[in-house]
Design a protein around this motif. Structure first.
Motif, PDB file in Angstrom:
ATOM      1  N   MET A  81      51.436  20.905  21.677  1.00 21.27           N
ATOM      2  CA  MET A  81      51.874  20.643  23.037  1.00 21.27           C
ATOM      3  C   MET A  81      51.968  21.977  23.783  1.00 21.27           C
ATOM      4  SD  MET A  81      55.048  18.340  24.382  1.00 21.27           S
ATOM      5  CE  MET A  81      56.384  19.203  23.662  1.00 21.27           C
ATOM      6  N   ARG A  82      51.586  21.985  25.045  1.00 20.82           N
ATOM      7  CA  ARG A  82      51.632  23.183  25.874  1.00 20.82           C
ATOM      8  C   ARG A  82      52.527  22.955  27.090  1.00 20.82           C
ATOM      9  NH1 ARG A  82      45.672  25.938  26.234  1.00 20.82           N
ATOM     10  NH2 ARG A  82      45.390  26.241  23.993  1.00 20.82           N
ATOM     11  N   PHE A  83      53.208  24.008  27.478  1.00 19.85           N
ATOM     12  CA  PHE A  83      53.980  24.014  28.710  1.00 19.85           C
ATOM     13  C   PHE A  83      53.028  24.480  29.811  1.00 19.85           C
ATOM     14  CE2 PHE A  83      56.635  26.075  31.884  1.00 19.85           C
ATOM     15  CZ  PHE A  83      57.681  25.175  32.027  1.00 19.85           C
ATOM     16  N   THR A  84      52.973  23.772  30.925  1.00 22.76           N
ATOM     17  CA  THR A  84      52.066  24.122  32.018  1.00 22.76           C
ATOM     18  C   THR A  84      52.859  24.542  33.237  1.00 22.76           C
ATOM     19  OG1 THR A  84      50.413  22.558  31.204  1.00 22.76           O
ATOM     20  CG2 THR A  84      50.192  23.283  33.481  1.00 22.76           C
ATOM     21  N   TYR A  85      52.428  25.647  33.832  1.00 19.32           N
ATOM     22  CA  TYR A  85      53.087  26.198  35.017  1.00 19.32           C
ATOM     23  C   TYR A  85      52.026  26.561  36.047  1.00 19.32           C
ATOM     24  CZ  TYR A  85      56.005  29.284  37.860  1.00 19.32           C
ATOM     25  OH  TYR A  85      56.682  29.872  38.893  1.00 19.32           O
ATOM     26  N   HIS A  86      52.231  26.134  37.271  1.00 12.61           N
ATOM     27  CA  HIS A  86      51.327  26.479  38.374  1.00 12.61           C
ATOM     28  C   HIS A  86      51.984  27.604  39.175  1.00 12.61           C
ATOM     29  CE1 HIS A  86      48.606  23.127  37.651  1.00 12.61           C
ATOM     30  NE2 HIS A  86      49.690  22.490  37.266  1.00 12.61           N
ATOM     31  N   CYS A  87      51.277  28.704  39.294  1.00 10.30           N
ATOM     32  CA  CYS A  87      51.834  29.899  39.902  1.00 10.30           C
ATOM     33  C   CYS A  87      51.033  30.314  41.125  1.00 10.30           C
ATOM     34  CB  CYS A  87      51.835  31.035  38.870  1.00 10.30           C
ATOM     35  SG  CYS A  87      52.717  32.492  39.409  1.00 10.30           S
ATOM     36  N   ALA A  88      51.706  30.396  42.261  1.00  8.01           N
ATOM     37  CA  ALA A  88      51.055  30.838  43.493  1.00  8.01           C
ATOM     38  C   ALA A  88      50.733  32.329  43.396  1.00  8.01           C
ATOM     39  CB  ALA A  88      51.969  30.582  44.684  1.00  8.01           C
ATOM     40  N   LEU A  89      49.600  32.694  43.932  1.00  2.06           N
ATOM     41  CA  LEU A  89      49.230  34.109  44.007  1.00  2.06           C
ATOM     42  C   LEU A  89      49.766  34.690  45.313  1.00  2.06           C
ATOM     43  CD1 LEU A  89      45.549  33.869  42.762  1.00  2.06           C
ATOM     44  CD2 LEU A  89      47.568  34.567  41.461  1.00  2.06           C
ATOM     45  N   ARG A  90      50.145  35.948  45.262  1.00  2.00           N
ATOM     46  CA  ARG A  90      50.643  36.643  46.442  1.00  2.00           C
ATOM     47  C   ARG A  90      49.614  37.680  46.879  1.00  2.00           C
ATOM     48  NH1 ARG A  90      54.397  35.340  42.673  1.00  2.00           N
ATOM     49  NH2 ARG A  90      53.399  36.916  41.420  1.00  2.00           N
ATOM     50  N   TRP A  91      49.582  37.969  48.159  1.00  2.21           N
ATOM     51  CA  TRP A  91      48.667  38.975  48.680  1.00  2.21           C
ATOM     52  C   TRP A  91      48.887  40.306  47.955  1.00  2.21           C
ATOM     53  CZ3 TRP A  91      44.367  38.625  51.244  1.00  2.21           C
ATOM     54  CH2 TRP A  91      43.836  39.753  51.846  1.00  2.21           C
ATOM     55  N   SER A  92      50.126  40.597  47.625  1.00  2.00           N
ATOM     56  CA  SER A  92      50.459  41.861  46.947  1.00  2.00           C
ATOM     57  C   SER A  92      49.961  41.900  45.502  1.00  2.00           C
ATOM     58  CB  SER A  92      51.965  42.106  46.987  1.00  2.00           C
ATOM     59  OG  SER A  92      52.648  41.076  46.307  1.00  2.00           O
ATOM     60  N   ASP A  93      49.485  40.773  44.970  1.00  2.00           N
ATOM     61  CA  ASP A  93      48.935  40.751  43.608  1.00  2.00           C
ATOM     62  C   ASP A  93      47.549  41.385  43.545  1.00  2.00           C
ATOM     63  OD1 ASP A  93      51.150  39.390  42.618  1.00  2.00           O
ATOM     64  OD2 ASP A  93      50.226  37.421  42.854  1.00  2.00           O
ATOM     65  N   LEU A  94      46.913  41.567  44.698  1.00  2.00           N
ATOM     66  CA  LEU A  94      45.520  42.030  44.730  1.00  2.00           C
ATOM     67  C   LEU A  94      45.422  43.548  44.609  1.00  2.00           C
ATOM     68  CD1 LEU A  94      44.109  39.758  47.564  1.00  2.00           C
ATOM     69  CD2 LEU A  94      44.301  39.290  45.116  1.00  2.00           C
ATOM     70  N   ASP A  95      44.301  43.965  44.030  1.00  2.00           N
ATOM     71  CA  ASP A  95      44.004  45.395  43.936  1.00  2.00           C
ATOM     72  C   ASP A  95      43.025  45.783  45.049  1.00  2.00           C
ATOM     73  OD1 ASP A  95      41.478  44.521  43.086  1.00  2.00           O
ATOM     74  OD2 ASP A  95      41.844  45.011  40.989  1.00  2.00           O
ATOM     75  N   ALA A  96      42.554  47.011  45.030  1.00  2.00           N
ATOM     76  CA  ALA A  96      41.655  47.506  46.069  1.00  2.00           C
ATOM     77  C   ALA A  96      40.319  46.757  46.093  1.00  2.00           C
ATOM     78  CB  ALA A  96      41.405  48.995  45.871  1.00  2.00           C
ATOM     79  N   TYR A  97      39.973  46.072  45.017  1.00  2.00           N
ATOM     80  CA  TYR A  97      38.705  45.343  44.929  1.00  2.00           C
ATOM     81  C   TYR A  97      38.835  43.881  45.348  1.00  2.00           C
ATOM     82  CZ  TYR A  97      37.649  49.495  42.245  1.00  2.00           C
ATOM     83  OH  TYR A  97      37.506  50.790  41.853  1.00  2.00           O
ATOM     84  N   GLY A  98      40.057  43.475  45.724  1.00  2.00           N
ATOM     85  CA  GLY A  98      40.274  42.102  46.163  1.00  2.00           C
ATOM     86  C   GLY A  98      40.527  41.117  45.038  1.00  2.00           C
ATOM     87  N   HIS A  99      40.742  41.611  43.821  1.00  2.00           N
ATOM     88  CA  HIS A  99      41.044  40.762  42.665  1.00  2.00           C
ATOM     89  C   HIS A  99      42.513  40.929  42.288  1.00  2.00           C
ATOM     90  CE1 HIS A  99      36.692  41.907  41.867  1.00  2.00           C
ATOM     91  NE2 HIS A  99      36.660  40.613  42.164  1.00  2.00           N
ATOM     92  N   VAL A 100      43.033  39.970  41.543  1.00  2.00           N
ATOM     93  CA  VAL A 100      44.391  40.114  41.034  1.00  2.00           C
ATOM     94  C   VAL A 100      44.406  41.331  40.106  1.00  2.00           C
ATOM     95  CG1 VAL A 100      46.208  39.046  39.641  1.00  2.00           C
ATOM     96  CG2 VAL A 100      44.913  37.660  41.278  1.00  2.00           C
ATOM     97  N   ASN A 101      45.319  42.246  40.370  1.00  2.00           N
ATOM     98  CA  ASN A 101      45.451  43.466  39.590  1.00  2.00           C
ATOM     99  C   ASN A 101      45.803  43.142  38.144  1.00  2.00           C
ATOM    100  OD1 ASN A 101      47.376  45.702  38.470  1.00  2.00           O
ATOM    101  ND2 ASN A 101      46.141  46.708  40.054  1.00  2.00           N
ATOM    102  N   ASN A 102      45.246  43.926  37.218  1.00  2.00           N
ATOM    103  CA  ASN A 102      45.472  43.644  35.801  1.00  2.00           C
ATOM    104  C   ASN A 102      46.958  43.642  35.441  1.00  2.00           C
ATOM    105  OD1 ASN A 102      45.333  46.566  36.164  1.00  2.00           O
ATOM    106  ND2 ASN A 102      45.488  46.689  33.948  1.00  2.00           N
ATOM    107  N   ALA A 103      47.738  44.530  36.017  1.00  2.00           N
ATOM    108  CA  ALA A 103      49.170  44.567  35.696  1.00  2.00           C
ATOM    109  C   ALA A 103      49.893  43.325  36.217  1.00  2.00           C
ATOM    110  CB  ALA A 103      49.803  45.825  36.277  1.00  2.00           C
ATOM    111  N   ARG A 104      49.392  42.739  37.282  1.00  2.00           N
ATOM    112  CA  ARG A 104      50.034  41.540  37.845  1.00  2.00           C
ATOM    113  C   ARG A 104      49.872  40.323  36.943  1.00  2.00           C
ATOM    114  NH1 ARG A 104      53.407  42.127  42.291  1.00  2.00           N
ATOM    115  NH2 ARG A 104      52.742  43.995  43.374  1.00  2.00           N
ATOM    116  N   PHE A 105      48.873  40.344  36.074  1.00  2.00           N
ATOM    117  CA  PHE A 105      48.737  39.234  35.123  1.00  2.00           C
ATOM    118  C   PHE A 105      50.016  39.111  34.295  1.00  2.00           C
ATOM    119  CE2 PHE A 105      44.386  39.353  36.310  1.00  2.00           C
ATOM    120  CZ  PHE A 105      43.781  38.186  35.875  1.00  2.00           C
ATOM    121  N   LEU A 106      50.600  40.241  33.898  1.00  2.00           N
ATOM    122  CA  LEU A 106      51.837  40.198  33.119  1.00  2.00           C
ATOM    123  C   LEU A 106      52.969  39.575  33.923  1.00  2.00           C
ATOM    124  CD1 LEU A 106      51.709  43.607  31.246  1.00  2.00           C
ATOM    125  CD2 LEU A 106      51.399  41.323  30.280  1.00  2.00           C
TER     126      LEU A 106
END
Length: 133
Positions: A1-26
Motif C-alpha cells: 500500500m502507498r500513501f499518495t500526496y498531491h503537491c502544488a509547485l511554487r514559482w520559487s521551486d524553479l531554477d534558472a533553466y525553468g525546471h524544478v530545482n534539484n534541492a526542491r525535490f527534497l
C-alpha cells in the motif's frame, strides 16, 4: 500500500533553466512525508512523530526534469522498519511520468534528551500498513 500526496509547485521551486530545482525535490518529498507522518498519523491517533524524527540519510535519483505546472503526485511507502529507524521510499510523478525516486532513512529522536529513541508500538503499528519490500 502507498500513501499518495498531491503537491502544488511554487514559482520559487524553479531554477534558472525553468525546471524544478534539484534541492526542491527534497522539500516536495518532505511535504509528502509530513502529510503522512504528522497529519495522517494524527488522524490515526498517533502524535508522537511530532515529538521528534530526524533524517539520517537521503538518496535521490532524478529521472527527468519537472516544469512548473500542475501539482505533482508523490507516492511513498516504508521498506525497512526497525526498532530504531525506518526507510521511506518515494516516487514523484509529473502527470503520468515518473520524474524522480528517493529514499530517506529516518530515526525517531528525543528532542528533550537530544538523542535517538526507539519507535513506540503505536508508531510501528501506524507504519506497518505502508510496509512493502
Amino acid at each position: 500500500m502507498r500513501f499518495t500526496y498531491h503537491c502544488a509547485l511554487r514559482w520559487s521551486d524553479l531554477d534558472a533553466y525553468g525546471h524544478v530545482n534539484n534541492a526542491r525535490f527534497l522539500t516536495l518529498y518532505e511535504e509528502a512525508r509530513v502529510a503522512m507522518m504528522f497529519v495522517g498519523a494524527r488522524e490515526a491517533g498517533v502524535t508522537s512523530f511530532e515529538e521528534g524524527i530526524v533524517v539520517s540519510r537521503h538518496e535521490v535519483d532524478y529521472l527527468r526534469p519537472v516544469d512548473y505546472g500542475d501539482p505533482v503526485r508523490i507516492e511513498l511507502w516504508i521498506t525497512d522498519l526497525r526498532p530504531s529507524r525506518f526507510t521511506v521510499c518515494y516516487e514523484l510523478f509529473d502527470g503520468d511520468l515518473l520524474a524522480s525516486r528517493a529514499r530517506s532513512v529516518l530515526v525517531p529522536y528525543d528532542l528533550v534528551r537530544q538523542r535517538p529513541r526507539r519507535l513506540s508500538e503505536s508508531e510501528q503499528s501506524f507504519l506497518k500498513p505502508w510496509l512493502s519490500t
